[in-house]
Scaffold this motif. Structure first.
Motif, mmCIF file in Angstrom:
data_model
loop_
_atom_site.group_PDB
_atom_site.id
_atom_site.type_symbol
_atom_site.label_atom_id
_atom_site.label_comp_id
_atom_site.label_asym_id
_atom_site.label_seq_id
_atom_site.Cartn_x
_atom_site.Cartn_y
_atom_site.Cartn_z
ATOM 1 N N VAL A 1 0.860 -1.186 0.000
ATOM 2 C CA VAL A 1 0.000 0.000 0.000
ATOM 3 C C VAL A 1 0.893 1.231 0.000
ATOM 4 O O VAL A 1 1.826 1.354 0.794
ATOM 5 C CB VAL A 1 -0.946 -0.013 1.216
ATOM 6 N N ALA A 2 0.588 2.133 -0.906
ATOM 7 C CA ALA A 2 1.427 3.319 -1.062
ATOM 8 C C ALA A 2 1.299 4.224 0.151
ATOM 9 O O ALA A 2 0.236 4.294 0.764
ATOM 10 C CB ALA A 2 1.009 4.069 -2.310
ATOM 11 N N PRO A 3 2.380 4.912 0.499
ATOM 12 C CA PRO A 3 2.299 5.873 1.596
ATOM 13 C C PRO A 3 1.308 6.992 1.265
ATOM 14 O O PRO A 3 1.237 7.432 0.119
ATOM 15 C CB PRO A 3 3.726 6.420 1.697
ATOM 16 N N ASN A 4 0.568 7.399 2.253
ATOM 17 C CA ASN A 4 -0.385 8.482 1.999
ATOM 18 C C ASN A 4 0.308 9.834 2.163
ATOM 19 O O ASN A 4 1.523 9.915 2.366
ATOM 20 C CB ASN A 4 -1.606 8.352 2.905
ATOM 21 N N ARG A 5 -0.508 10.886 2.089
ATOM 22 C CA ARG A 5 0.073 12.227 2.083
ATOM 23 C C ARG A 5 0.952 12.502 3.303
ATOM 24 O O ARG A 5 2.062 13.031 3.170
ATOM 25 C CB ARG A 5 -1.041 13.268 1.997
ATOM 26 N N ARG B 1 4.125 10.557 3.182
ATOM 27 C CA ARG B 1 5.014 11.139 2.170
ATOM 28 C C ARG B 1 5.730 12.348 2.747
ATOM 29 O O ARG B 1 6.938 12.526 2.568
ATOM 30 C CB ARG B 1 4.192 11.573 0.943
#
Lengths: 294, 106
Positions: free
Chosen positions: B13-17, B20
């Protein structure tokens, strides 16, 4: 009448010459004798006009006079008409030239014949519903290709897009923003949905199988490369082209916008393109009607 | 950020804001340290001793808050950006003028 004189001369010569031709000459004399009265009354005015001009049986000089006045009347009216028509045409051509110039610029970007960028694709949105090129029709769209694990450029660009969308919305321009992932292995509809929740709420996220995404990227001439032999759960980056693709309401490509567009020039460019847009049906009509020659 | 660092190799799962931002902050700290110590390329061996001596803490923080691929990417980007910056400075010193981009075709 013109014959009369040389023949009279001939007669005088011949009368002196021989008696044999006397019979001949008498006829000429008779001619000569009978004609002078008629000639004296008619020859004088007739001389002024060439013979051919007098119609056979038609003598009315009145009619000719009428024609002359007609001609005079037409000459000043023709001048007026010429000025009016000429001026009108000049205005028409100059204004038409300007209008067509703008359209030709748009047409040049659109490309001739088959569009170079864009085409059929088959993806799913974040709700799992199918999304194809048909969904691009009826509204202007802006496409962005990226992936959720993108370290810095994609989030920056998507933030920028969000700003543009708000700016355009304020001015009444409608734009359908679409994010297409280049990393289908990791970006499931759920992942994309979660990712896009950080950005503008209008952005539609699309994903699909690797083949579907690859086909779509090929249609849009998007380069992307995933490292070979990626294992599930492995950490990697996807190299991809970073352009916004502006699509018209016929679902056809208008313009590619790179990172050089900022928050001022970006929306400006989009507005310019939307304003200058002529629907395909109208463009086709123009082409067949021949007006496009100008 | 222990959760993130532990999954740095198996990120699905991609890092969220916010994640980031945390990563970017750590990155900026680290890159600032490199710049301060005149490290032109963090991949080159000749700089490894300087990095270990001066920027060890920042590097550790950076590597714990960003996934491996990002760490590598940002380091590469640092090298490219530095080269670009120096190139532009060189050109400017030689009296070069930057052309508008994209170049107007008309």
């Amino acid at each position: 009448m013109l014959r009369l004189f040389p023949k009279r001369r001939l007669l005088t010569q011949r009368a002196v010459c021989s008696i044999q031709r006397a019979s001949f000459s008498t006829t000429f004399i008779r001619w000569n004798e009978s004609k002078p009265e008629a000639a004296s009354s008619q020859s004088a005015p007739r001389k002024k006009r060439p013979l051919s001009r007098i119609p056979i049986g038609g003598t009315s000089t009145q009619q000719q006079k009428l024609k002359e006045t007609n001609l005079e009347f037409a000459s000043w009216k023709a001048a007026l008409l010429m000025i009016a028509v000429g001026g009108g045409l000049w205005y028409f051509f100059t204004s038409e030239k300007k209008r067509i110039q703008v359209q030709q610029d748009a047409e040049a970007n659109r490309g001739y014949g088959k569009p170079l960028v864009g085409g059929p694709f088959n993806l799913v949105d974040t709700e799992g519903k199918p999304f194809t090129e048909q969904n691009l029709k009826g509204k202007f769209s802006i496409l962005y290709f990226g992936f959720t694990h993108c370290p810095d450029i994609c989030p920056d660009e998507l933030d920028k897009l969000g700003l543009w969308l708000d700016m355009l919305k304020k001015e009444g321009y409608k734009l359908q923003p679409i994010f297409i992932t280049c990393d289908p292995a990791r970006d499931s509809p759920e992942v994309v949905k979660e990712y896009l929740s950080d950005f503008h709420p209008d952005i539609i996220g699309l994903t699909g199988t690797y083949e579907q995404v690859k086909d779509c990227c090929k249609q849009y001439r998007v380069y992307f490369s995933t490292p070979p032999n990626v294992k599930p759960g492995q950490d990697y980056l996807v190299d991809h082209s970073i352009f916004f693709y502006l699509m018209d309401s016929d679902g056809e490509f208008i313009d590619a916008m790179g990172r050089n567009y900022d928050n001022e020039t970006g929306p400006e460019r989009i507005k310019e393109q939307i304003d200058a847009f002529v629907p395909k049906a109208e463009r086709e009509k123009k082409k067949t009607s021949g007006w496009s020659l100008w | 950020m222990g959760l993130f660092s532990s999954s740095s190799d198996t990120a699905t799962v991609a890092p969220n804001r916010s994640k980031r931002q945390v990563c970017w902050d750590a990155r900026d700290e680290y890159l600032n340290c490199l710049e301060k110590n005149n490290v032109l390329n963090p991949f080159e061996d000749k700089y490894s001793s300087v990095i270990k001596k001066e920027c060890a803490q920042q590097e550790k923080e950076f590597e714990s808050k960003c996934v491996k691929s990002w760490v590598h990417y940002f380091k590469e980007k640092y090298v490219v950006d530095l080269k670009r910056e120096r190139f532009l400075k060189d050109m400017e010193a030689q009296g070069g003028q930057q052309l508008p981009f994209p170049i107007d075709k008309k």
